[in-house]
Design an enzyme around this catalytic site. Structure first.
Site, PDB file in Angstrom:
ATOM      1  N   GLY A 138      50.121  31.396  36.503  1.00 23.86           N
ATOM      2  CA  GLY A 138      48.906  31.841  35.831  1.00 23.86           C
ATOM      3  C   GLY A 138      49.085  33.196  35.195  1.00 23.86           C
ATOM      4  O   GLY A 138      50.201  33.625  34.891  1.00 23.86           O
ATOM      5  N   CYS A 139      47.991  33.892  34.985  1.00 22.67           N
ATOM      6  CA  CYS A 139      48.041  35.209  34.354  1.00 22.67           C
ATOM      7  C   CYS A 139      48.969  36.136  35.118  1.00 22.67           C
ATOM      8  O   CYS A 139      48.847  36.295  36.333  1.00 22.67           O
ATOM      9  CB  CYS A 139      46.629  35.803  34.316  1.00 22.67           C
ATOM     10  SG  CYS A 139      46.586  37.490  33.680  1.00 22.67           S
ATOM     11  N   PHE A 140      49.889  36.767  34.397  1.00 25.27           N
ATOM     12  CA  PHE A 140      50.873  37.594  35.099  1.00 25.27           C
ATOM     13  C   PHE A 140      50.288  38.856  35.703  1.00 25.27           C
ATOM     14  O   PHE A 140      50.905  39.477  36.570  1.00 25.27           O
ATOM     15  CB  PHE A 140      52.088  37.918  34.226  1.00 25.27           C
ATOM     16  CG  PHE A 140      51.847  38.303  32.795  1.00 25.27           C
ATOM     17  CD1 PHE A 140      50.677  38.929  32.374  1.00 25.27           C
ATOM     18  CD2 PHE A 140      52.817  38.036  31.828  1.00 25.27           C
ATOM     19  CE1 PHE A 140      50.483  39.293  31.049  1.00 25.27           C
ATOM     20  CE2 PHE A 140      52.636  38.393  30.495  1.00 25.27           C
ATOM     21  CZ  PHE A 140      51.460  39.019  30.112  1.00 25.27           C
TER      22      PHE A 140
END
Length: 228
Positions: A55-57
């Site tokens: 997902g979002c880093f």
């Protein structure tokens, strides 16, 4: 003037990153106390690298930056080529990249199999296909990128172990991908959660992950933050 505009554009992109509006019915990533790995990493001494896409880093980096033994966590892109390793291209969904975090760690303090336990416990929900929480697209896929035979064997064994443990109601969709070149993301993405603790996305989605690490796996949590 151009420099000011460029800086403002960078901030605007960062604000838009990992925060696409989604229906309220979309739940936060599940947190679980995943079991200790049956297969233990057997790595030689010296700092090692591991790569995680979940997902979002911002949140992946935030969690691993609070793990003792991790010396750096860098947000970036993996899976595509240099020409497409740019946030505006990756976020459009036309590249083969996944938002990925490069974790550098000391295996004398934290082993790869322990990093896997953290990844599956609090970093992301491994049953969400090509999305995490409010973010959708193949660039938010769940993937492990082993860089050694030992990492690959440990990763495969742990996924098999988790599947047999039947922890989640849905199948695990995490893939093991072949290692390619990793491209660090733009500077404004690095240490984003640490630098922007009041950002609405961080408060809603990522701060709870760090809190879950402290609550569920306190032996793998430190209050200090290790920047990339």
């Amino acid at each position: 003037m151009n420099r000011i505009r460029a800086s403002f554009a960078a901030v605007a992109l960062a604000t838009a990153a990992c925060s696409q509006a989604m229906p309220a019915a979309v739940a936060a990533e599940e947190t679980v106390r995943a079991p200790v790995a049956d297969r233990i990493s057997r790595e030689s001494e010296g700092l090692k690298n591991a790569y995680f896409a979940g997902g979002c880093f911002w949140g992946v980096e935030a969690v691993f930056s609070h793990v003792p033994g991790v010396t750096s966590a860098v947000s970036g892109y993996h899976g595509g080529n240099a020409a497409t390793a740019k946030y505006d291209i990756v976020s459009s969904g036309v590249s083969q990249h996944a938002e990925t975090v490069k974790v550098t760690y000391d295996p004398k303090i934290v082993r790869y199999d322990q990093l896997l336990r953290i990844f599956f416990s609090v970093v992301h929900d491994p049953t969400q296909l090509n999305r995490q929480g409010p973010d959708r697209g193949a660039h938010y896929r769940s993937a492990l990128i082993p860089v050694s035979a030992d990492q690959r064997a440990v990763a495969r064994a742990y996924i098999d172990q988790l599947e047999a443990a039947d922890i989640w109601d849905r199948p695990i969709v995490t893939k093991i991908e072949t290692a390619k070149r990793f491209y660090p993301a733009e500077p404004y993405h690095q240490d984003f959660a640490h630098k922007n603790p009041r950002h609405s996305y961080i408060v809603r989605w990522d701060a709870p992950k760090v809190a879950a690490l402290r609550r569920l796996l306190p032996q793998h949590h430190r209050s200090s933050f290790k920047t990339g």
